[in-house]
Each structure stands twice: as structure tokens, then as C-alpha cells.
Scaffold this active site. Structure first.
Site, short mmCIF file in Angstrom:
data_model
loop_
_atom_site.label_atom_id
_atom_site.label_comp_id
_atom_site.label_asym_id
_atom_site.label_seq_id
_atom_site.Cartn_x
_atom_site.Cartn_y
_atom_site.Cartn_z
CB SER B 316 -0.91 -0.02 1.23
OG SER B 316 -1.53 1.23 1.39
N GLY B 317 1.93 1.23 0.80
CA GLY B 317 2.86 2.36 0.84
C GLY B 317 3.47 2.61 -0.52
CD1 TRP B 319 -1.42 1.06 -6.08
CD2 TRP B 319 -2.12 2.67 -4.70
NE1 TRP B 319 -2.53 1.64 -6.65
CE2 TRP B 319 -2.97 2.64 -5.81
CE3 TRP B 319 -2.36 3.60 -3.70
CZ2 TRP B 319 -4.05 3.49 -5.95
CZ3 TRP B 319 -3.43 4.47 -3.84
CH2 TRP B 319 -4.26 4.40 -4.95
CG HIS B 320 -0.52 5.71 -0.99
ND1 HIS B 320 -0.88 4.48 -0.49
CD2 HIS B 320 -1.64 6.48 -0.93
CE1 HIS B 320 -2.15 4.52 -0.12
NE2 HIS B 320 -2.64 5.72 -0.38
N GLY B 321 3.32 5.85 -3.74
CA GLY B 321 4.39 6.61 -4.38
C GLY B 321 5.70 5.85 -4.39
#
Lengths: 349, 482
Positions: B316-317, B319-321
């Protein structure tokens, strides 16, 4: 209330409000964008980057005084009395060559009667990127001819307060400032040794110098030729008067102490040689105007001088004093470095 | 094109509605769907024309893969599809990050691609990944290409989510009852849109000034100022994302379409698990269905469950950047989630207001690496929060909250001016109080029913006009004193 009625009320009220706001902006037109200034309104001219284009578009003039804050204290009335031509002043504090060039081209496009443009040729801006504004948020929507992006002006709460200011200004009996006063700062900023010393702290002496490389030369070449020389060549009917402004000796003291004087003088010499390639460009240099630059009574900080100096520069343009030409350029720039080295800076201790 | 832009508000949105419902009214349902696809592609192309080809290419290729999967159920094709999508997102989003790390690790100087990332690539890639997995499971057999293209590109959810599933959308595209303009849905949509627009334009963008200045000048700030910057960023992000979700939801409602709720008052969460049921809920759904459960979820013992949780949050981390700051942010949330799991409900025995307060505190501090441009900067912000005990408020920071809405009346009403003279920080406190009130004490658009009343009509008009007038401003060009 039914949803149909709700939607109708919301949509119609929103549209009506927006139309009224747009109409208000078009009528008061604080940036003089849509039409000439109305005689029944008085306009507080306080937002140069928002109003310059409008003034260039709608005023009648033959001489345009422009440039950075170096040009802000010029009296257009002095130009009018010497040349006998209508003059306006539109300056861009901290403006890059790119921004000044675009503005001059716009003025030429707007006004076929334009004969002379006077513009500062700031040593500070010589090495800037050739295609960069000095600031973000420049209102380009005012400068172009795209009517659609005028929504940025029509529906802009900051601009609306400027429209209200036009009404308040008119109601209070004030008059639209003259071009002499537009953008001027010497009427509220103190000058003199103490004023300058407040903004000038002598730097520690540095040994490391900045070499004047081929890369630096290339940047200057592109910056000057793309923004000024090509502009002049595109518009041969206009005479361009550029001037190297008289920065005070504090400025040069700073360069000497940080070991940048050599770079600066070489950059100025090279930029000047590029600039004077166009036939319709005249270059004046007030850099070594000794009795002025060493007298801080004329200055509010290390580089900004008052209107007295501007008037004397205006007279020089008229009499072609301080003109740099092919005969004197070599010796002038050759001696520039020595000249600055020879000034007595001990009073700044 | 952004929702909060003149072109969207004054031209694109009304025009899209008009054309869509006109075609439906004429019984040309298929054309109406195609027009919506075309408008969505225009919406996307407005950002960067050439990236339209990436979106269109991605849609076409994934459609073919899904059709092969529907017919063959081939595990190989599924793997190829997944690899292809991951490869596209890797090249555009993670390649430079990967090379930078290789260069650091092996002291090499491999060249970077330096390509601009196509907007929304994470969203449309994830959506299509889920689609081809569901095609392999045989859930998408009867979909048409138009329906698929619209499901991926539908402009309200294209660039910032929610991550919708075909199960959310495609049955709505087919429903004849949703083809006719519906006054109820339009009113609801307009109301929700105006709230979202105001959150974004009037709150998030206003808060951004102080936050940006704070992060750029952190070394000038004492602990108290840094704390304020940290909290202001938490509110900025809240209003930004919440505003976007409300706008996307409202626009869809105007088209009689319902996209899933993505934002459910997350700062009212009483635990980190609860937070992730409220913040970006469709991302949580995707990660649960397509990563956590396939990894074994909670079925393979406690240790494996905790590892799975950590993995999901690290992904998820990322995925954010593409930056270690995002990985750290994901790891912080993963760790908090793991601790919550192993605490055996100890956390839940604490009084709810205290749980909410500490959950918010944790989330706000975890935003520090999320916002910082580098790990070094994040560490500097963390350390400045505790190491520089100073309660004085920085003047430059305060000046970022001198909005026209405050300063204009103050110039004309001496009573208000006197208040500011005696308390120069009053603007900042008003903004902070307003943010706290909205975030913690008001209901989200999904938590209250819309009923057409004069009060909310007036609110909608004011918010719409005020937001439109706030889209553009006048920059101040400060150069010394001139």
C-alpha cells in the site's frame, strides 16, 4: 420543496450570481483589460503585473518606459517634455528578461504608434534562464488574446475586491495616479546611508571565485539575443534604449568581497556586446557614474535609486550621454573592473 | 482536467450531462455510453495528450486478455496479464526509483528514464488487474467492450479513485431505469459536489499554504509551530481527499450512477483497523481481495497473518508513491495494525474518545514521511517536533493564513482590525478550530440523508459561487519592498 424546484433555484441563482459578478468585473475592469478606462471611474494603479498589459493596450503613447524596479521612479512627464511624445511607464519588479521581452512585444502588437522603448538592462538578470519568469503566478491570461481564459479574471475573488476598490477610490474623490507616480517607490521609501545600511550587511571576504565559463557565456548569449536582440530585429520601426543602471557602490563592494566582480564585469561586457548587435538598439551604461553610485543619499538600498537619478538618466538618453558604441565599448569595459576596484569602500566598514 | 477548474465547472460537466441525457432521451443508449467514454478520454487527454494512448492501449489490451480468460480460463494468460500490468506501472512509476536504489547500492550510474508518470495509472491499472482476475474466475463473461471501457475510464473516478469493481458499475450502465434524467439524483449530486468542491478549494488549498511553507522552512520553526504544521497537513490531506471523493460521488450521482463510498470520516476512527475501514475504503477492499486473501489472509496461523498484514501495508505504501518515504509510511501503519492485532483487544478496552484521539495522533504523525520529499526531511520534521521547545508562533507561518475572507473585512471594520492587532494569530486559530469541528463533529455526506430544503439550497449556492471565485487568485510579487 421538491427536488426539481430545489435544483432550479440552485442552478438559476448560481448562474445569475456569476453573470452579475462577471458584469461587475467587466464594467469596473480594475485591470483595464476589457476596455479603456472610463472617465467616470478613477483607478488605483497599484498592481503593476495585473495592470501593465491593460495600460499598454488602451492608453495612447509613443514612448514606453519599462524594465524592472530600476525603471520605476522615472518621470514620464520628463520624457514628454524632452521628446514631445506621449509616454507611459509599465515596470515589472524583479522581472526577468523573458518577461520584459514578452511585455515589450505585447506593447508593440497593441500599439502601432510606439516609437521608442526604454528598458533597464539589469546586470542581475543577465545570467538568468532565457525562458523563465522570476515569479510563479504571473497572470498570463491577461496578456494573451484568448477570451476563454479571462474567466480567471472574471471569477476571481481577489480581482473582485480590486473592482470594489475602483468604486471606493472614485467615491472618495481620489484621482487615477499619473504615470509619474505609477509604480514609484521613492515617495515612501527613505534614502540615505542609514537606509542602505539597514539592508546591506558586508559579506565575509571569500577567496573562491566564479569562473566565466563557456556555458555561462552560452546562457547569456541565448538570454540576451532571444529576448532582446531578436525582439529588436523583429521590430525595426521601434528604437530600443537599454541602460545598465547605476547600482550603488555597496553592490560592487559585495561582489568584490565575495570575489565575483571579475565574473560580473566579464558577463556585463559579453552581454552588452550581444545586445548591441541590433541596429535599432542603443545601450547606455551608468554603471561607473561615480558621483552618483558613491552617494547613498540617492539610494534606498544597495541598488535602488530615486527619481532624481532617473531624471538625470532621462536627460542623458536625450543628449546621448553615457552611450556605449563600437568606438568606446572596448576601453569602457576594459576599465570597468579597475574602476570598481579603485573605489574607496572604507566608509562601509 | 481537474474538477476544481473553470473548464470543468463551466463547460465540461454541464456539456457531458446535456449530451449524455439527450442521447438517452432519444433512446440511443449505446451512443450515450460511447459519448461518456469519449468525454472521459477528453477529460484524461486534457492533462497530457500523449498519455491518452497509454490509457487507451491499456484498456484495449486488457479487454483482449479478459476475453481470452473468459473463454480459456488459462492460468498462463492470467499470469501474463498480471505481469503486463505490473510491468507498465513499474516502468512509468517505479523504474527510476528502482534504478536510483541500484545506483546507490552498487555505486553505479545507470541512467534514469525521467518520464512523467501518467495520471491515475495506479488506479486504472489496479482496476483492470482486478477485472482480469475476475475474468479468470468467469465473472465478466457477458460484458461488452463499451461497458468495460466506461468502467475503466469513467471520468469521476479515473484519476484519483475510488477503485471501482465491475460489480459496482456495469449493472448500472445497463439499467434502463437509470437512463432518464433524475431530478432527485441530480439535486443530491449537485449538493454533494458543492460540498466536495468547497472542501477542496476553500479548505484544503487554503491549508496548503502554511503546510508548504512549514515543510520548506522547518529549520526555522520551533516545536509548537512544527506540531501545528503536522496537524494542518493532516487536515489538508483530509479535506483534499474527502473533497475529491465527494465531488466524484456527486458527479456520478448526477449521471444516476453510484460509485462506492471511499471516505467515511476516517479521523473519527477509534483504532488503526477502523481507520482503514474509513480511509480510501476501496483501496482497502482491493488490497484485501486481491493481495491479503490470496496470500492466505488469516487462515494460515497468527504469525503468517501478521506477515501478510505487514506485506499488504508495505505494498500500500509503495502504491502511494515510488519513494522510501511512502514505504516507511506503509510500514508504520502495518506495524500499528500488527500491534493492534496482537494486543488481544486491550486497545478496545480504553475509553473511546481516548482511542480516537490517539489514533488521530498516530495517523497525523505517520503523515510526516508521507508528506516529506525525503527520509532526511521526514526525520528532521520528527526531531523538530520534540527537540526545539518554543511556543512562539512564526510570523511568516501565520501570514499564510491571512486569507482575503479575513483581511478584507478587517480593512473596513475597525473592531475586527483591533482583534487582529491584539491577537495576530487569530486567523490561524479560526482555521484550526473550523477544521477540527468539521473533521470530528460533522457528518460525512454518506452519513446523512439529503432532503431538499431552502437551507441546503442556499448552502449549495454559496459554496458553488464562493469556490468558483476562489479558483483563481492574485499572486503577490514581493521584491524587497517594491
Amino acid at each position: 420543496m421538491t427536488t426539481k424546484k430545489w435544483s432550479r433555484i440552485v442552478l438559476s441563482s448560481t448562474v445569475v450570481l456569476l453573470v452579475l459578478i462577471a458584469a461587475f468585473q467587466i464594467i469596473t475592469d480594475p485591470f483595464i483589460h476589457f476596455h479603456k478606462e472610463f472617465s467616470f471611474f478613477q483607478y488605483p494603479l497599484k498592481d503593476e503585473r495585473f495592470q501593465n498589459d491593460g495600460l499598454q493596450r488602451h492608453r495612447e503613447y509613443n514612448i514606453l518606459v519599462t524594465g524592472t524596479s530600476m525603471s520605476q521612479n522615472f518621470n514620464t512627464s520628463k520624457f514628454e517634455s524632452l521628446w514631445g511624445r506621449k509616454t507611459i511607464k509599465t515596470c515589472y519588479s524583479g522581472g526577468s528578461f523573458y518577461e520584459l521581452s514578452a511585455s515589450m512585444q505585447n506593447a508593440i502588437n497593441h500599439n502601432p504608434d510606439l516609437e521608442i522603448i526604454i528598458c533597464s538592462f539589469d546586470p542581475n538578470g543577465i545570467s538568468d534562464s532565457p525562458e523563465a519568469y522570476s515569479y510563479e503566478g504571473i497572470p498570463e491570461y491577461l496578456y494573451d488574446n484568448n477570451p476563454f481564459n479571462d474567466v480567471n479574471y472574471l471569477f476571481n475573488k481577489d480581482a473582485i475586491t480590486k473592482g470594489i476598490a475602483v468604486l471606493n477610490y472614485t467615491r472618495s474623490g481620489q484621482m487615477t495616479p499619473s504615470m509619474d507616480l505609477y509604480g514609484r517607490f521613492d515617495n515612501y521609501l527613505p534614502t540615505g546611508f542609514d537606509a542602505v545600511k539597514r539592508s546591506y550587511v558586508r559579506a565575509e571576504k571569500q577567496d573562491l571565485s566564479q569562473p566565466f565559463t563557456e556555458e555561462a557565456k552560452h546562457t547569456i548569449q541565448v538570454n540576451v539575443s532571444q529576448n532582446f536582440v531578436e525582439l529588436a530585429e523583429r521590430n525595426p520601426q521601434v528604437t530600443f534604449i537599454f541602460y545598465l543602471p547605476p547600482y550603488s557602490y555597496c553592490y560592487w563592494d559585495g561582489l568584490i568581497r565575495t570575489n565575483q566582480l571579475d565574473y560580473a564585469t566579464k558577463a556585463i561586457e559579453y552581454a552588452s556586446s550581444v545586445l548591441t548587435q541590433a541596429d535599432n538598439i542603443e545601450l547606455y551604461s551608468f554603471l561607473s557614474w561615480e558621483d552618483v553610485i558613491t552617494n547613498l543619499d540617492y539610494y534606498s538600498d544597495t541598488i535602488h535609486y530615486n527619481g532624481v537619478i532617473c531624471d538625470r538618466m532621462t536627460e542623458s538618453f536625450f543628449e546621448k550621454e553615457f552611450l556605449i558604441n563600437s568606438d568606446n565599448a572596448g576601453s569602457y569595459f576594459e576599465n570597468l573592473n579597475t574602476f570598481f576596484q579603485g573605489i574607496d569602500y572604507s566608509t562601509l566598514d | 482536467m481537474l474538477f476544481n477548474s473553470y473548464i470543468f465547472l463551466l463547460a465540461f460537466f454541464p456539456l457531458s450531462l446535456l449530451i449524455y441525457f439527450s442521447l438517452n432521451r432519444a433512446g440511443r443508449y449505446k451512443s450515450a455510453l460511447w459519448v461518456l467514454v469519449a468525454m472521459s478520454l477528453c477529460f484524461y487527454a486534457y492533462f497530457h495528450f500523449w498519455y491518452l494512448f497509454i490509457l487507451v492501449g491499456s484498456i484495449v489490451i486488457n479487454w483482449f486478455i479478459s476475453r481470452i480468460l473468459v473463454n480459456t480460463k488459462s492460468r498462463f494468460v492470467l499470469c501474463c496479464g498480471i505481469v503486463l500490468n505490473v510491468a507498465v506501472i513499474f516502468v512509468f512509476k517505479y523504474f527510476d526509483f528502482f534504478i536510483e536504489n541500484i545506483n546507490i547500492l552498487f555505486k553505479s550510474s545507470l541512467p534514469l528514464l525521467n518520464i512523467l508518470m501518467p495520471l491515475g495509472i495506479s488506479f486504472f491499472t489496479f482496476q483492470q488487474l482486478s477485472y482480469i482476475v475476475d475474468s479468470y474466475r468467469g465473472e465478466t463473461a457477458d460484458h461488452s467492450f463499451t461497458e468495460y471501457a466506461l468502467f475503466v475510464s469513467f471520468f469521476p473516478q479515473l484519476i484519483a479513485g475510488p477503485i471501482v469493481s465491475h460489480k459496482d458499475m456495469i449493472h448500472q450502465f445497463r439499467d434502463p431505469g437509470l437512463k432518464k434524467f433524475n431530478g432527485d439524483n441530480f439535486a443530491k449530486g449537485l449538493y454533494h459536489f458543492s460540498i466536495g468542491l468547497a472542501k477542496k478549494v476553500l479548505l484544503a488549498d487554503s491549508l496548503a499554504g502554511g503546510v508548504n511553507w512549514g515543510y520548506a522552512n522547518i529549520e526555522k520553526l520551533g516545536s509548537f509551530n512544527v506540531l501545528l504544521v503536522v496537524f494542518f497537513y493532516s487536515f489538508q490531506l483530509y479535506f483534499d481527499f474527502s473533497g475529491y471523493c465527494d465531488m466524484a460521488y456527486g458527479i456520478s450521482e448526477c449521471f444516476n450512477l453510484k460509485i462506492p463510498a471511499n471516505f467515511l470520516s476516517p479521523y473519527k476512527a477509534s483504532s488503526i483497523g477502523d481507520f482503514w475501514k474509513r480511509w480510501h475504503t476501496t483501496l482497502t477492499r482491493f488490497l484485501t481481495n486481491y493481495i491479503y486473501i490470496p496470500l492466505g489472509g488469516s487462515r494460515r496461523g497468527k504469525t503468517r497473518t501478521l506477515i501478510n498484514i505487514m506485506l499488504v501495508f508495505l505494498i500500500s505504501g509503495l502504491w502511494h508513491g515510488a519513494n522510501w518515504t511512502f514505504v516507511i509510511w506503509g510500514a508504520m501503519h502495518g506495524l500499528a495494525m500488527v500491534l493492534y492485532r496482537i494486543s488481544n483487544n486491550l486497545w478496545d478496552r480504553i475509553a473511546k474518545p481516548i482511542r480516537i484521539f490517539f489514533t488521530y495522533l498516530f495517523v497525523s504523525f505517520a503523515w510526516i514521511p508521507f508528506r516529506a520529499e525525503s527520509l532526511g526531511k521526514a526525520i528532521k520534521v520528527f526531531s523538530s517536533t520534540f527537540s526545539k521547545p518554543d511556543f512562539s508562533l512564526n510570523k511568516d507561518f501565520l501570514s499564510k493564513y491571512n486569507f482575503l475572507e479575513f483581511t478584507y473585512p478587517e480593512e473596513h471594520i475597525s473592531f475586527l482590525k483591533n482583534i487582529v492587532v491584539s491577537c495576530p494569530s487569530v486567523h490561524m486559530w479560526i482555521i484550526l478550530a473550523l477544521s477540527v469541528f468539521i473533521v470530528f463533529f460533522t457528518k460525512n455526506i454518506h452519513e446523512k440523508e439529503f432532503r431538499p430544503k431552502a437551507a441546503n439550497a442556499l448552502t449549495t449556492i454559496i459554496l458553488l459561487v464562493w469556490s468558483i471565485l476562489s479558483l483563481s487568485g492574485m499572486s503577490t510579487f514581493l521584491y524587497f519592498n517594491f
